[in-house]
Every structure is written in structure tokens, then in C-alpha cells.
Scaffold this active site. Structure first.
Site, short mmCIF file in Angstrom:
data_model
loop_
_atom_site.label_atom_id
_atom_site.label_comp_id
_atom_site.label_asym_id
_atom_site.label_seq_id
_atom_site.Cartn_x
_atom_site.Cartn_y
_atom_site.Cartn_z
N GLY A 1 4.74 -30.20 -58.99
CA GLY A 1 3.66 -29.28 -59.32
C GLY A 1 4.13 -28.08 -60.12
N ASP B 1 7.37 -41.91 -59.14
CA ASP B 1 6.84 -40.63 -58.67
C ASP B 1 5.86 -40.89 -57.51
OD1 ASP B 1 6.42 -37.86 -58.80
OD2 ASP B 1 4.77 -38.05 -60.24
N SER C 1 3.98 -42.88 -61.99
CA SER C 1 3.23 -42.82 -60.72
C SER C 1 2.57 -44.17 -60.45
CB SER C 1 2.15 -41.74 -60.81
OG SER C 1 1.16 -42.15 -61.75
P1 13P Z 1 2.05 -30.83 -62.44
O1 13P Z 1 0.67 -31.27 -62.12
O2 13P Z 1 2.22 -29.36 -62.15
O3 13P Z 1 2.48 -31.16 -63.82
O4 13P Z 1 3.05 -31.58 -61.43
C1 13P Z 1 3.46 -32.90 -61.70
C2 13P Z 1 4.18 -33.52 -60.57
O5 13P Z 1 4.58 -32.89 -59.61
C3 13P Z 1 4.42 -34.97 -60.64
O6 13P Z 1 4.99 -35.46 -59.47
O1 G3H Z 2 1.96 -35.78 -58.98
C1 G3H Z 2 1.10 -36.43 -59.59
C2 G3H Z 2 1.36 -36.74 -61.02
O2 G3H Z 2 0.84 -35.75 -61.85
C3 G3H Z 2 0.86 -38.11 -61.33
O3 G3H Z 2 -0.53 -38.12 -61.36
O4 G3H Z 2 -1.16 -40.07 -59.94
O5 G3H Z 2 -2.73 -39.16 -61.69
O6 G3H Z 2 -0.67 -40.40 -62.37
P1 G3H Z 2 -1.33 -39.54 -61.33
ZN ZN Z 3 4.37 -34.48 -57.69
#
Ligand code: 13P
Ligand code: G3H
Ligand code: ZN
EC number: 4.1.2.13
Length: 318
Positions: free
Chosen positions: A215, A83, A50
Site C-alpha cells: 500500500g 502478490d 496478483s
Molecule cells: P498501492 O495500492 O498503494 O499501490 O499498493 C499496492 C500493493 O500493496 C500491492 O500488493
Molecule cells: O494489493 C493489491 C494489488 O494492488 C493488486 O490488486 O488484486 O486488483 O490485482 P488486484
Molecule cells: Zn499489497
């Protein structure tokens, strides 16, 4: 074995009724835990980064950690994915910097602006051999900087998906059917519910097209209990039931995103050691327990939820 894109992974996952786990990575222990589990189970895997992970650990460190994992696990296909890319610039930076897949998350823009932004990223990515995930609909909970309250959750509208995919050229599509980010997905007493009717309608309109679920952590109570028993405070943490994720994995859902479950497992291990042994101060002593718990979680997902155990060879064409 270099990094791969997710193209062949999704093709085989779609045909075989399984899904690829997309696990978020933020440090060495998490990269090791995921890839060791996947390597031992001969499972394909997506490692995703991310904007927050890049800010925390630095792009180059993360790419080099993933490259080290490739050397240690030459028998499995690994894709490296951005991500929730928020804009063209971060996508370009990851494409130029060695990623094989990016997500452009234009879900909070208008339909037309989402299309324009996603198309711009697709054109650049495809010219560089990189695949793109787009998103339609908004998840409840926190999507990076964007906080979408449960009341505002906007399910994906199936009548928009064909136009979005054909006008943008995306390779996969994340949809909102009731999952949400984080460890508090449903209120206590609330019956977990996903809109499989929306998923069915989307997949009818997009035959053979890979769908992504964000998610999708299950928030295993095993690790919540360890955290609670060792000084933590995570009462009422609730995730997506595993049988629902298995149902999704058998359908058009080819990528299932998991981050919170890894965070919980790592925290459980670290807390356990620190709470029970306040005299310890060697980071290796608590991080190795956290890393082992993360590995257990990933192995469980591969064998029990995703169905991707043993699928590395068919993706690599062996
Ligand atoms: P969770 O918070 O359910 O693990 O989802 C992670 C996610 O969607 C990262 O893009
Ligand atoms: O969808 C979000 C992911 O769990 C990444 O979270 O932006 O805190 O790294 P973050
Ligand atoms: Zn996500």
C-alpha cells in the site's frame, strides 16, 4: 539471465539503505514500462502478479511477458513474485509455474492459523528454491477479496514478529504501519501518518531481516490532475508522501509495493488521448501514451524514492 529470487536483492538493499520496487503487472504495456525504466537505470526490480492479474491475463501470458522482458533487459536482476497469495494452492501453482517468490497472505487468519499456513507454503517453496513473504497485521483498505475498514486496521504487533518468523521460516515480512491499498489512503485534511515507531521496534527484534511495505503508492497529483482534466472523477485521491517512503527505504524496509500509481499513470495517458481525440480508435495510440507515463513513474520511484538506481551490478555480483 534467468529470473532471480529476492534474496540477494534484499541483502544488498538492507546493507545499502535502499529498497527494491515491487510493481504489479497486468499486461504487456505495464511489463514493458517497468522493465524499460529499470533497464535504463540499471535498477533491480520485482514484478508481482496478483490473483486478479492471473484471472485477467492468464498465468502463462504473464510469465511469458516477463521472460520476454528478461531477454530485452539482460543487465538487471528481475524477480517474479505472487502478490497476496490467499492459500497454499495458488502459491503452489505459482511455484510450479516459474515464479521465484510468493507471498502467502494469512494476515486475516488467527496468529496460529497464519503460522500453520505460512509454514506449509515455506516448506514447499524452499524445497523448490523459491522464497516466501508472510504478513502480520492488517492494512486498511482492500486486500484482494478482503475489505478491511480504516477503523479495523490492525497494526503489526512487534511482540509477535520473532515467533512468527522463527516458527514459519519466512524470508521477508510485510507489516502494517498505516499504509493502505488503493488511491484513497487518507481523508482530505487528515495528516498522513505512518507508525515508524512500530517499524523501529520490529527491526530491533528482527535484525538484518527484510521488511515489506504494501500500500505504498504516493498517488501523484500530477496524474490525478490529468485524469480530472480529461473526464475522470478521482477527487480526494491521496497517497503516502514520498519523504516517508524514502525514510522507510533507508531502514529495514527492503521491498516497497506499488500498483495504484501505475494504474493512475496508465489511466491518465489513455484518458488524455481518448478525451482530447474522440476520433481516435487505434489502441496503440492511447496505450503508448499510458505506457510512457507508467515508465516515467517507475523511473521517478527508482531515482527519487527507492534509491535503487545503479544497484543491478552489485546484486548480480558484477
Ligand atoms: P498501492 O495500492 O498503494 O499501490 O499498493 C499496492 C500493493 O500493496 C500491492 O500488493
Ligand atoms: O494489493 C493489491 C494489488 O494492488 C493488486 O490488486 O488484486 O486488483 O490485482 P488486484
Ligand atoms: Zn499489497
Amino acid at each position: 539471465m534467468p529470473l532471480v529470487t529476492s534474496t540477494e536483492m534484499f541483502k544488498k538493499a538492507y546493507e545499502g539503505g535502499y529498497a527494491i520496487g515491487a510493481f504489479n503487472v497486468n499486461n504487456m504495456e505495464i511489463v514493458q514500462a517497468i522493465t524499460e525504466a529499470a533497464g535504463e537505470l540499471n535498477s533491480p526490480i520485482i514484478l508481482q502478479v496478483s490473483a486478479g492479474a492471473r484471472k485477467y491475463a492468464n498465468h502463462t501470458y504473464l510469465v511469458k511477458l516477463v521472460e520476454a522482458a528478461l531477454i530485452e533487459n539482460p543487465n538487471i536482476p528481475i524477480a517474479l513474485h505472487l502478490d497476496h497469495g490467499a492459500d497454499f494452492e495458488i502459491c503452489k501453482s505459482c511455484i510450479d509455474g516459474g515464479f521465484t517468490s510468493v507471498m502467502i497472505d494469512g494476515s486475516h487468519h488467527s496468529f496460529e492459523d497464519n503460522i500453520a499456513l505460512t509454514k506449509q507454503v515455506v516448506e514447499y517453496a524452499h524445497a523448490h528454491g523459491v522464497v516466501v513473504e508472510g504478513e502480520l497485521g492488517q492494512l486498511a483498505g482492500i486486500e484482494d477479496d478482503v475489505n478491511v475498514s480504516a477503523e479495523d486496521a490492525k497494526y503489526t504487533q512487534p511482540d509477535e514478529v520473532e515467533e512468527f518468523v522463527s516458527r514459519t521460516g519466512v524470508d521477508s515480512l510485510a507489516i502494517a504501519i498505516g499504509t493502505s491499498h488503493g488511491a484513497f489512503k487518507f481523508k482530505p485534511g487528515q495528516k498522513p501518518m505512518l507508525r515508524f515507531d512500530i517499524l523501529d521496534e520490529v527491526s530491533k527484534r528482527l535484525p538484518n531481516f527484510p521488511i515489506v511495505l504494501h500500500g505504498a503508492s504516493s498517488v501523484s497529483q500530477e496524474y490525478v490532475k490529468i485524469i480530472q482534466a480529461n473526464g475522470g472523477n478521482l477527487a480526494d485521491a491521496i497517497g503516502i508522501p514520498e519523504d516517508m517512503l524514502r525514510q522507510a527505504a533507508r531502514s529495514a524496509v527492503c521491498k516497497i509495493n506499488i500498483d495504484s500509481d501505475l494504474r493512475l499513470a496508465l489511466t491518465a495517458g489513455v484518458r488524455e488521448v481518448m478525451w482530447q481525440h474522440p476520433e481516435k480508435f487505434d489502441p496503440r495510440e492511447y496505450l503508448k501514451v499510458g505506457r510512457a507515463y507508467v515508465k516515467d513513474v517507475v523511473a521517478h520511484k527508482i531515482t527519487t524514492v527507492l534509491g535503487s538506481e545503479g544497484k543491478a551490478a552489485e546484486i548480480l555480483g558484477k
